[in-house]
Structures are given as structure tokens and as C-alpha cells.
Design a protein around this motif. Structure first.
Motif, PDB file in Angstrom:
ATOM      1  N   UNK A  81      46.607  25.585  40.143  1.00  0.00           N
ATOM      2  CA  UNK A  81      46.655  26.336  41.388  1.00  0.00           C
ATOM      3  C   UNK A  81      48.060  26.905  41.517  1.00  0.00           C
ATOM      4  N   UNK A  82      48.140  28.184  41.824  1.00  0.00           N
ATOM      5  CA  UNK A  82      49.429  28.823  42.018  1.00  0.00           C
ATOM      6  C   UNK A  82      49.574  29.207  43.478  1.00  0.00           C
ATOM      7  N   UNK A  83      50.741  29.734  43.838  1.00  0.00           N
ATOM      8  CA  UNK A  83      50.932  30.197  45.205  1.00  0.00           C
ATOM      9  C   UNK A  83      50.018  31.379  45.502  1.00  0.00           C
ATOM     10  N   UNK A  84      49.774  32.226  44.488  1.00  0.00           N
ATOM     11  CA  UNK A  84      49.004  33.441  44.710  1.00  0.00           C
ATOM     12  C   UNK A  84      47.496  33.206  44.580  1.00  0.00           C
ATOM     13  N   UNK A  85      47.081  32.365  43.665  1.00  0.00           N
ATOM     14  CA  UNK A  85      45.656  32.124  43.434  1.00  0.00           C
ATOM     15  C   UNK A  85      45.310  30.670  43.703  1.00  0.00           C
ATOM     16  N   UNK A  86      44.181  30.455  44.347  1.00  0.00           N
ATOM     17  CA  UNK A  86      43.681  29.114  44.612  1.00  0.00           C
ATOM     18  C   UNK A  86      42.161  29.191  44.726  1.00  0.00           C
ATOM     19  N   UNK A  87      41.523  28.095  45.059  1.00  0.00           N
ATOM     20  CA  UNK A  87      40.074  28.136  45.282  1.00  0.00           C
ATOM     21  C   UNK A  87      39.724  27.401  46.551  1.00  0.00           C
ATOM     22  N   UNK A  88      38.560  27.743  47.094  1.00  0.00           N
ATOM     23  CA  UNK A  88      38.036  27.101  48.291  1.00  0.00           C
ATOM     24  C   UNK A  88      36.590  26.735  48.039  1.00  0.00           C
ATOM     25  N   UNK A  89      36.137  25.662  48.653  1.00  0.00           N
ATOM     26  CA  UNK A  89      34.725  25.306  48.619  1.00  0.00           C
ATOM     27  C   UNK A  89      34.229  25.221  50.055  1.00  0.00           C
ATOM     28  N   UNK A  90      32.968  25.562  50.253  1.00  0.00           N
ATOM     29  CA  UNK A  90      32.382  25.472  51.587  1.00  0.00           C
ATOM     30  C   UNK A  90      30.900  25.151  51.460  1.00  0.00           C
ATOM     31  N   UNK A  91      30.368  24.488  52.479  1.00  0.00           N
ATOM     32  CA  UNK A  91      28.956  24.114  52.504  1.00  0.00           C
ATOM     33  C   UNK A  91      28.158  25.237  53.146  1.00  0.00           C
ATOM     34  N   UNK A  92      27.013  25.547  52.549  1.00  0.00           N
ATOM     35  CA  UNK A  92      26.076  26.532  53.080  1.00  0.00           C
ATOM     36  C   UNK A  92      24.707  25.872  53.128  1.00  0.00           C
ATOM     37  N   UNK A  93      24.205  25.614  54.305  1.00  0.00           N
ATOM     38  CA  UNK A  93      22.909  24.958  54.510  1.00  0.00           C
ATOM     39  C   UNK A  93      22.751  23.757  53.592  1.00  0.00           C
ATOM     40  N   UNK A  94      22.056  23.906  52.469  1.00  0.00           N
ATOM     41  CA  UNK A  94      21.829  22.762  51.579  1.00  0.00           C
ATOM     42  C   UNK A  94      22.491  22.940  50.215  1.00  0.00           C
ATOM     43  N   UNK A  95      23.448  23.853  50.108  1.00  0.00           N
ATOM     44  CA  UNK A  95      24.160  24.045  48.849  1.00  0.00           C
ATOM     45  C   UNK A  95      25.651  24.270  49.122  1.00  0.00           C
ATOM     46  N   UNK A  99      29.372  26.426  47.984  1.00  0.00           N
ATOM     47  CA  UNK A  99      29.885  27.709  47.507  1.00  0.00           C
ATOM     48  C   UNK A  99      31.339  27.510  47.085  1.00  0.00           C
ATOM     49  N   UNK A 100      31.732  28.137  45.977  1.00  0.00           N
ATOM     50  CA  UNK A 100      33.115  28.084  45.502  1.00  0.00           C
ATOM     51  C   UNK A 100      33.654  29.501  45.415  1.00  0.00           C
ATOM     52  N   UNK A 101      34.867  29.714  45.920  1.00  0.00           N
ATOM     53  CA  UNK A 101      35.521  31.018  45.901  1.00  0.00           C
ATOM     54  C   UNK A 101      36.879  30.895  45.234  1.00  0.00           C
ATOM     55  N   UNK A 102      37.222  31.867  44.402  1.00  0.00           N
ATOM     56  CA  UNK A 102      38.580  32.002  43.901  1.00  0.00           C
ATOM     57  C   UNK A 102      39.252  33.011  44.820  1.00  0.00           C
ATOM     58  N   UNK A 103      40.357  32.593  45.418  1.00  0.00           N
ATOM     59  CA  UNK A 103      40.999  33.367  46.475  1.00  0.00           C
ATOM     60  C   UNK A 103      42.385  33.808  46.026  1.00  0.00           C
ATOM     61  N   UNK A 104      42.701  35.097  46.306  1.00  0.00           N
ATOM     62  CA  UNK A 104      44.030  35.632  46.015  1.00  0.00           C
ATOM     63  C   UNK A 104      44.765  35.865  47.324  1.00  0.00           C
ATOM     64  N   UNK A 105      45.993  35.467  47.373  1.00  0.00           N
ATOM     65  CA  UNK A 105      46.820  35.666  48.560  1.00  0.00           C
ATOM     66  C   UNK A 105      47.438  37.059  48.478  1.00  0.00           C
ATOM     67  N   UNK A 106      46.949  38.019  49.279  1.00  0.00           N
ATOM     68  CA  UNK A 106      47.446  39.387  49.263  1.00  0.00           C
ATOM     69  C   UNK A 106      48.740  39.515  50.065  1.00  0.00           C
ATOM     70  N   UNK A 107      48.824  38.825  51.169  1.00  0.00           N
ATOM     71  CA  UNK A 107      50.035  38.790  51.987  1.00  0.00           C
ATOM     72  C   UNK A 107      50.044  37.460  52.728  1.00  0.00           C
ATOM     73  N   UNK A 157      33.753  22.314  42.841  1.00  0.00           N
ATOM     74  CA  UNK A 157      35.168  22.156  42.510  1.00  0.00           C
ATOM     75  C   UNK A 157      35.373  22.249  41.005  1.00  0.00           C
ATOM     76  N   UNK A 158      34.494  21.625  40.252  1.00  0.00           N
ATOM     77  CA  UNK A 158      34.597  21.660  38.786  1.00  0.00           C
ATOM     78  C   UNK A 158      34.493  23.096  38.281  1.00  0.00           C
ATOM     79  N   UNK A 159      33.521  23.857  38.789  1.00  0.00           N
ATOM     80  CA  UNK A 159      33.366  25.262  38.395  1.00  0.00           C
ATOM     81  C   UNK A 159      34.597  26.063  38.788  1.00  0.00           C
TER      82      UNK A 159
END
Length: 73
Positions: free
Chosen positions: A3-17, A19-27, A47-49
Motif C-alpha cells: 500500500x502506498x500513499x497514492x494507491x490503496x484498497x477498500x472493501x465494503x459489504x453489499x447485501x450478501x457479497x 466488493x473490493x476497490x483499488x483507490x487512487x488518491x487524486x488530491x 482483501x486477498x484479491x
């Protein structure tokens, strides 16, 4: 975990599954989702993915940046 300052990931629950996102810090106030995947059965799978894809994403980005720098010189 790469994980860097600019790129990281987030996970969130959606109903019964999950979701994983790769997030870029634009500002300091703005983030951009660079890549997403849904349909994971557990948070651990998401998280593994995300960790694997983030490493590949950073590797690909680094190679692209190097190619662009080579073109400039």
C-alpha cells in the motif's frame, strides 16, 4: 502488503457479497476508483484479491511510467 500513499484498497459489504476497490488518491480531498471487483463471498477473499491486484496494478503503472520517461529523454 504494498500500500502506498497514492494507491490503496477498500472493501465494503453489499447485501450478501463483498466488493473490493483499488483507490487512487487524486488530491487531499478527492479519490478515484481505479479498479473494482464484486461478488466475493467473504471479506477475506476480497482483501486477498485486492492485495494481489494492487501489486500487479502498481507494477504495471511503474512500467508505464518508465516507458513514458524513456520517451521524454
Amino acid at each position: 502488503m504494498s500500500i502506498t500513499k497514492k494507491y490503496t484498497f477498500q472493501t465494503s459489504a453489499e447485501k450478501d457479497s463483498w466488493r473490493a476497490d483499488i483507490v487512487r488518491r487524486a488530491s487531499s480531498k478527492n479519490t478515484i476508483i481505479s479498479k473494482t471487483q464484486t461478488g466475493f463471498k467473504s471479506e477475506a477473499e476480497a482483501v486477498q484479491w485486492a492485495e494481489k491486484e494492487l501489486a500487479l496494478f502498481l507494477e504495471k503503472q511503474s512500467a508505464r511510467n518508465k516507458r513514458q520517461a524513456d520517451k521524454r529523454t
